[in-house]
Write an enzyme that holds these catalytic residues in place. Structure first.
Site, PDB file in Angstrom:
ATOM      1  N   HIS A  22      41.090  -2.100  55.736  1.00 59.89           N
ATOM      2  CA  HIS A  22      41.385  -3.257  56.600  1.00 59.89           C
ATOM      3  C   HIS A  22      41.148  -2.924  58.071  1.00 59.89           C
ATOM      4  O   HIS A  22      41.639  -3.609  58.962  1.00 59.89           O
ATOM      5  CB  HIS A  22      42.828  -3.726  56.357  1.00 59.89           C
ATOM      6  CG  HIS A  22      43.072  -4.100  54.930  1.00 59.89           C
ATOM      7  ND1 HIS A  22      42.556  -5.241  54.355  1.00 59.89           N
ATOM      8  CD2 HIS A  22      43.722  -3.434  53.946  1.00 59.89           C
ATOM      9  CE1 HIS A  22      42.911  -5.279  53.069  1.00 59.89           C
ATOM     10  NE2 HIS A  22      43.598  -4.197  52.786  1.00 59.89           N
ATOM     11  N   LYS A  70      64.327  19.948  71.289  1.00 58.07           N
ATOM     12  CA  LYS A  70      64.871  19.951  69.929  1.00 58.07           C
ATOM     13  C   LYS A  70      65.746  18.737  69.687  1.00 58.07           C
ATOM     14  O   LYS A  70      65.725  18.115  68.615  1.00 58.07           O
ATOM     15  CB  LYS A  70      65.677  21.229  69.697  1.00 58.07           C
ATOM     16  CG  LYS A  70      66.287  21.326  68.311  1.00 58.07           C
ATOM     17  CD  LYS A  70      65.205  21.386  67.251  1.00 58.07           C
ATOM     18  CE  LYS A  70      65.707  21.298  65.832  1.00 58.07           C
ATOM     19  NZ  LYS A  70      64.636  21.056  64.854  1.00 58.07           N
ATOM     20  N   ARG A  90      72.484  31.905  64.518  1.00 65.75           N
ATOM     21  CA  ARG A  90      73.074  31.557  63.226  1.00 65.75           C
ATOM     22  C   ARG A  90      74.175  30.513  63.355  1.00 65.75           C
ATOM     23  O   ARG A  90      74.636  29.967  62.359  1.00 65.75           O
ATOM     24  CB  ARG A  90      73.650  32.793  62.531  1.00 65.75           C
ATOM     25  CG  ARG A  90      72.643  33.899  62.286  1.00 65.75           C
ATOM     26  CD  ARG A  90      73.318  35.106  61.669  1.00 65.75           C
ATOM     27  NE  ARG A  90      73.868  34.772  60.378  1.00 65.75           N
ATOM     28  CZ  ARG A  90      73.169  34.807  59.231  1.00 65.75           C
ATOM     29  NH1 ARG A  90      71.908  35.159  59.269  1.00 65.75           N
ATOM     30  NH2 ARG A  90      73.726  34.479  58.093  1.00 65.75           N
ATOM     31  N   CYS A 103      76.736  31.499  59.611  1.00 71.75           N
ATOM     32  CA  CYS A 103      77.557  31.920  60.750  1.00 71.75           C
ATOM     33  C   CYS A 103      77.120  33.342  61.007  1.00 71.75           C
ATOM     34  O   CYS A 103      76.387  33.924  60.226  1.00 71.75           O
ATOM     35  CB  CYS A 103      79.029  31.944  60.377  1.00 71.75           C
ATOM     36  SG  CYS A 103      79.749  30.369  60.096  1.00 71.75           S
ATOM     37  N   GLU A 123      55.096  12.188  57.894  1.00 70.40           N
ATOM     38  CA  GLU A 123      55.788  13.391  58.346  1.00 70.40           C
ATOM     39  C   GLU A 123      54.810  14.545  58.579  1.00 70.40           C
ATOM     40  O   GLU A 123      54.864  15.236  59.596  1.00 70.40           O
ATOM     41  CB  GLU A 123      56.864  13.803  57.336  1.00 70.40           C
ATOM     42  CG  GLU A 123      57.581  15.101  57.621  1.00 70.40           C
ATOM     43  CD  GLU A 123      58.223  15.218  58.992  1.00 70.40           C
ATOM     44  OE1 GLU A 123      58.521  16.338  59.420  1.00 70.40           O
ATOM     45  OE2 GLU A 123      58.357  14.173  59.671  1.00 70.40           O
ATOM     46  N   LYS A 149      54.174  16.502  62.134  1.00 66.77           N
ATOM     47  CA  LYS A 149      54.283  17.963  62.283  1.00 66.77           C
ATOM     48  C   LYS A 149      53.021  18.510  62.948  1.00 66.77           C
ATOM     49  O   LYS A 149      53.048  19.290  63.880  1.00 66.77           O
ATOM     50  CB  LYS A 149      54.485  18.641  60.906  1.00 66.77           C
ATOM     51  CG  LYS A 149      55.864  18.481  60.327  1.00 66.77           C
ATOM     52  CD  LYS A 149      56.893  19.393  60.886  1.00 66.77           C
ATOM     53  CE  LYS A 149      57.811  18.762  61.906  1.00 66.77           C
ATOM     54  NZ  LYS A 149      58.506  17.561  61.563  1.00 66.77           N
ATOM     55  N   TRP A 173      79.142  28.356  62.647  1.00 66.76           N
ATOM     56  CA  TRP A 173      78.394  27.140  62.361  1.00 66.76           C
ATOM     57  C   TRP A 173      79.313  26.325  61.470  1.00 66.76           C
ATOM     58  O   TRP A 173      79.434  26.550  60.288  1.00 66.76           O
ATOM     59  CB  TRP A 173      77.078  27.470  61.643  1.00 66.76           C
ATOM     60  CG  TRP A 173      76.268  26.261  61.332  1.00 66.76           C
ATOM     61  CD1 TRP A 173      76.145  25.628  60.136  1.00 66.76           C
ATOM     62  CD2 TRP A 173      75.459  25.514  62.253  1.00 66.76           C
ATOM     63  NE1 TRP A 173      75.322  24.548  60.254  1.00 66.76           N
ATOM     64  CE2 TRP A 173      74.888  24.445  61.530  1.00 66.76           C
ATOM     65  CE3 TRP A 173      75.156  25.651  63.596  1.00 66.76           C
ATOM     66  CZ2 TRP A 173      74.042  23.510  62.124  1.00 66.76           C
ATOM     67  CZ3 TRP A 173      74.315  24.722  64.186  1.00 66.76           C
ATOM     68  CH2 TRP A 173      73.771  23.679  63.456  1.00 66.76           C
ATOM     69  N   ASN A 185      81.517  34.197  56.522  1.00 64.69           N
ATOM     70  CA  ASN A 185      80.336  33.327  56.476  1.00 64.69           C
ATOM     71  C   ASN A 185      80.182  32.893  55.021  1.00 64.69           C
ATOM     72  O   ASN A 185      80.045  33.729  54.140  1.00 64.69           O
ATOM     73  CB  ASN A 185      79.084  34.078  56.928  1.00 64.69           C
ATOM     74  CG  ASN A 185      77.821  33.236  56.705  1.00 64.69           C
ATOM     75  OD1 ASN A 185      77.906  32.020  56.629  1.00 64.69           O
ATOM     76  ND2 ASN A 185      76.697  33.899  56.536  1.00 64.69           N
ATOM     77  N   GLY A 186      80.240  31.621  54.770  1.00 66.36           N
ATOM     78  CA  GLY A 186      80.150  31.113  53.394  1.00 66.36           C
ATOM     79  C   GLY A 186      81.144  29.975  53.222  1.00 66.36           C
ATOM     80  O   GLY A 186      81.724  29.498  54.196  1.00 66.36           O
ATOM     81  N   GLU A 233      52.789  17.408  66.684  1.00 62.66           N
ATOM     82  CA  GLU A 233      53.738  17.966  67.660  1.00 62.66           C
ATOM     83  C   GLU A 233      53.546  19.457  67.918  1.00 62.66           C
ATOM     84  O   GLU A 233      53.923  19.946  68.979  1.00 62.66           O
ATOM     85  CB  GLU A 233      55.185  17.640  67.267  1.00 62.66           C
ATOM     86  CG  GLU A 233      55.709  18.259  66.014  1.00 62.66           C
ATOM     87  CD  GLU A 233      57.165  17.817  65.756  1.00 62.66           C
ATOM     88  OE1 GLU A 233      57.462  17.503  64.595  1.00 62.66           O
ATOM     89  OE2 GLU A 233      57.968  17.777  66.696  1.00 62.66           O
TER      90      GLU A 233
END
Ligand code: AGP
Length: 611
Positions: free
Chosen positions: A507, A606, A30, A5, A484, A488, A77, A103-104, A491
């Protein structure tokens, strides 16, 4: 621990409101699901707070500005309590004497809350943070600083706090434990902030608080103490960064910053769920052991990077829980009329929690009577709200389009789920589960060690940046990881790369292997290591230039490849969390070598909220 946050504080001779709002604007990366400020004026702390982005709060204060020269602010957040006006910060006690931004996560907040409720305190929100305001009110002894020190002794978890009070309005108090906090020193004014961008406009002289420290700010003084009252002498830091760089913590791009945040994201996603070798998700998953026993099939549904995490999920759940798992791309799943029954557990995975195809699959599964568990990174997102059960990843806001820390946090969530189900259903001997739960917490440091030395990855990236085509190969759990890695690279570098199960090459695809074509080969799976080495020799024989990625100590790979990178040894089941890191870095450095906008690659968003 709550990943992120943004908190700010100001005490000085200027009007605090706009200084707080401007500071929060610089911290919005954040967290951006709700925001609020409290400003002291004439014996009162006046609060404005609202759900939604900072612009919503700005509208409130435009209509009815808060005057005063001392205040605190927060951009959220969400973790405990969905984004709402009540759950947004600041939080106050019933007597409106204390105002808190935090924050936490206070891990023992439920215990403290129950204790205070027995004493007659009533709570306005679902948050862990509000507990602190009431606790301060309960413990107040006429001195703000000693009251805060007493409260801190009662709190377990992580917290960066800014505390304002009406009894001593000439002071602001900041406290830090395991969440970042700085104090900015101005001329006749002082600042509190989660991060440097928030105060750069006003001062470049800051104190960085360490864990277990607090600061007492007045208009013209800053005093530092440990939370048990010992004075702290510390040199001020003079910041030379510009604001944009500061938002990225000094990294050139959000993607690189987020790659480096993975050790913390892994720790945060594990925390409070894995204690003394035992995984307990009973506070988050309401399904009883009897209900869990009724499931005879699992479907995992997701898109893109989350789908690749799902492929790892299949191996983890099948090997630990011995229930058959199907993994589907959501855009296919929703139209293939999947066989769903009440004994099907459907797991949807989504960083944003808003991806249209994944959401549609979730709704279809619920309609068919299946039980849906959502793994997501955004509290209050559609997946978090609509799934029957929710397992949060605590990666914090992910800004870069290319998902990195959310992926490794999804893997951690999947391991936790597999271990919890295996323990509740008794499908694995305790000692076998212990072997995994002992290795899990080590991953954070092991990722850190990979991040500390990535020179050779960077060099290889500069080489492949010249190519338009390349291949990734892997076997077993390495196969979803190379899928993956290839995504990456595609993209953010626009190189056409394909990932293959190494045993499948002969094959057909082997026909594409020619002199000098780069091949990235993952060989971390003990059970198929020798097979993997022979596949590497196959492509080498056709002229490929091979980068081999294997485990420290396995020297035999060295002989078969052109370039060799190693990752620390861990259980084969857990290697995907480590082996993906060099592939993320490879994509990043290839993209920068090609001069591409890493954080905002062409044609991508996103969160894909359309079909
Ligand atoms: C990954 O780097 C991409 N941004 C994309 O594939 C992403 O994983 C996919 O769109 C799924 O997003 P979600 O996890 O937010 O649902």
């Amino acid at each position: 621990m709550k990943p992120m946050c943004g908190i700010v504080g100001y005490i000085g001779q200027k009007q605090a409101q706009n200084i707080l709002l401007e500071g929060l604007r610089k911290l919005e990366y954040r967290g951006y699901d709700s925001a609020g400020i409290a400003v002291y004026n004439d014996g009162k702390l006046n609060v404005k707070k609202t759900k939604g982005p900072l612009s919503a709060l700005q509208q409130l204060t435009d209509k009815d500005p808060l005057s005063g020269e001392m205040g605190i602010g927060h951009t959220r957040w969400a973790t405990h309590g969905k984004p709402s006006d009540e759950n947004s910060h600041p939080h106050m006690d019933e007597k409106q004497q204390f105002s808190i931004v935090h924050n936490g996560i206070i891990e023992n907040y439920l215990d403290i809350k129950e204790e205070l409720q027995e004493k007659g305190y009533t709570f306005a929100s679902e948050t862990d943070t509000e507990v602190i305001a009431h606790l301060l009110s309960e413990l107040y002894d006429g001195d703000l600083v000693s009251t805060v020190q007493k409260a801190v002794k009662r709190m377990e978890g992580a917290y960066a706090l800014a505390i304002a009070n009406v009894m001593e309005p000439d002071k602001l108090v900041a406290v830090r434990l395991a969440s970042p906090l700085i104090v900015g020193v101005g001329d006749g004014e002082n600042f509190i902030a989660s991060d440097i961008p928030a105060i750069l406009e006003h001062t470049r002289d800051v104190y960085v608080l360490n864990d277990g420290e607090m600061a007492v700010l007045t208009q013209d003084r800053v005093e530092l103490f440990t939370t048990d009252g010992t004075p702290v002498n510390r040199d001020m830091l003079h910041v030379t960064w510009d604001a944009a760089t500061a938002e990225k913590d000094g990294y050139e791009h959000f993607m690189l910053k987020e790659i480096h945040e993975q050790p913390k994201a892994i720790r945060d996603t594990l925390a409070a769920r894995l204690k003394e070798g035992v995984v307990d998700l009973s506070r988050e998953i309401s399904l009883t052991p009897e209900e869990l026993k009724r499931f005879d099939k699992v479907h995992i549904v997701a898109c893109g990077t989350a789908y690749h995490a799902g492929l790892i999920g299949k191996s983890v759940i099948e090997s630990l829980v011995r229930i058959p798992v199907e993994v589907d791309i959501a855009s296919e799943y929703r139209y293939r009329n999947p066989i769903l029954t009440p004994s099907t557990l459907v797991i949807v995975i989504s960083q944003s929690g808003e991806t249209a195809d994944t959401l549609a699959a979730l709704r279809e599964a619920k309609q068919a009577g299946a039980r849906v568990l959502g793994i997501t990174n955004v509290v209050g997102s559609s997946v978090a709200r609509e799934a029957d059960e929710v397992l949060m990843t605590w990666a914090g806001p992910e800004i870069a389009v290319a998902s990195t820390k959310a992926y490794t946090s999804q893997l951690i969530a999947i391991y936790l789920l597999g271990l919890y189900l295996a323990r509740v259903l008794g499908t694995q001997p305790e000692e076998q589960l212990l072997e995994v739960t002992e290795a899990l917490p080590r991953l954070s440091e092991q990722v850190k060690s990979i991040l500390e030395d990535h020179g050779s990855i960077r060099k290889f990236a500069e080489k492949i940046a010249q190519h338009e085509n390349l291949f990734f190969i892997g076997r077993g759990l390495d196969y979803p990881v190379v899928l993956e890695g290839s995504l990456k690279l595609k993209e953010i570098s626009y190189i056409h790369s394909e990932a293959y199960a190494a045993g499948e090459l002969k094959h057909g695809t082997l026909a594409l292997i020619e002199e000098g074509i780069p091949v990235i080969a993952l060989a971390t799976q003990q059970a198929v290591h020798d097979k993997m080495v022979s596949n590497i020799i196959e492509v080498k024989a056709r002229g490929a230039h091979v980068l081999g990625l294997g485990l420290e100590g396995r020297t035999d790979l060295d002989r078969s490849v052109d370039e060799h990178i190693t990752i620390p040894e861990t259980l084969s089941l857990l290697t995907p969390v480590l082996s993906v890191i060099p592939l993320q870095l490879l994509a990043y450095y290839t993209s920068t070598a090609r001069g591409i906008n890493v954080d905002k690659p062409r044609n991508l968003a996103k969160s894909v909220t359309v079909e």
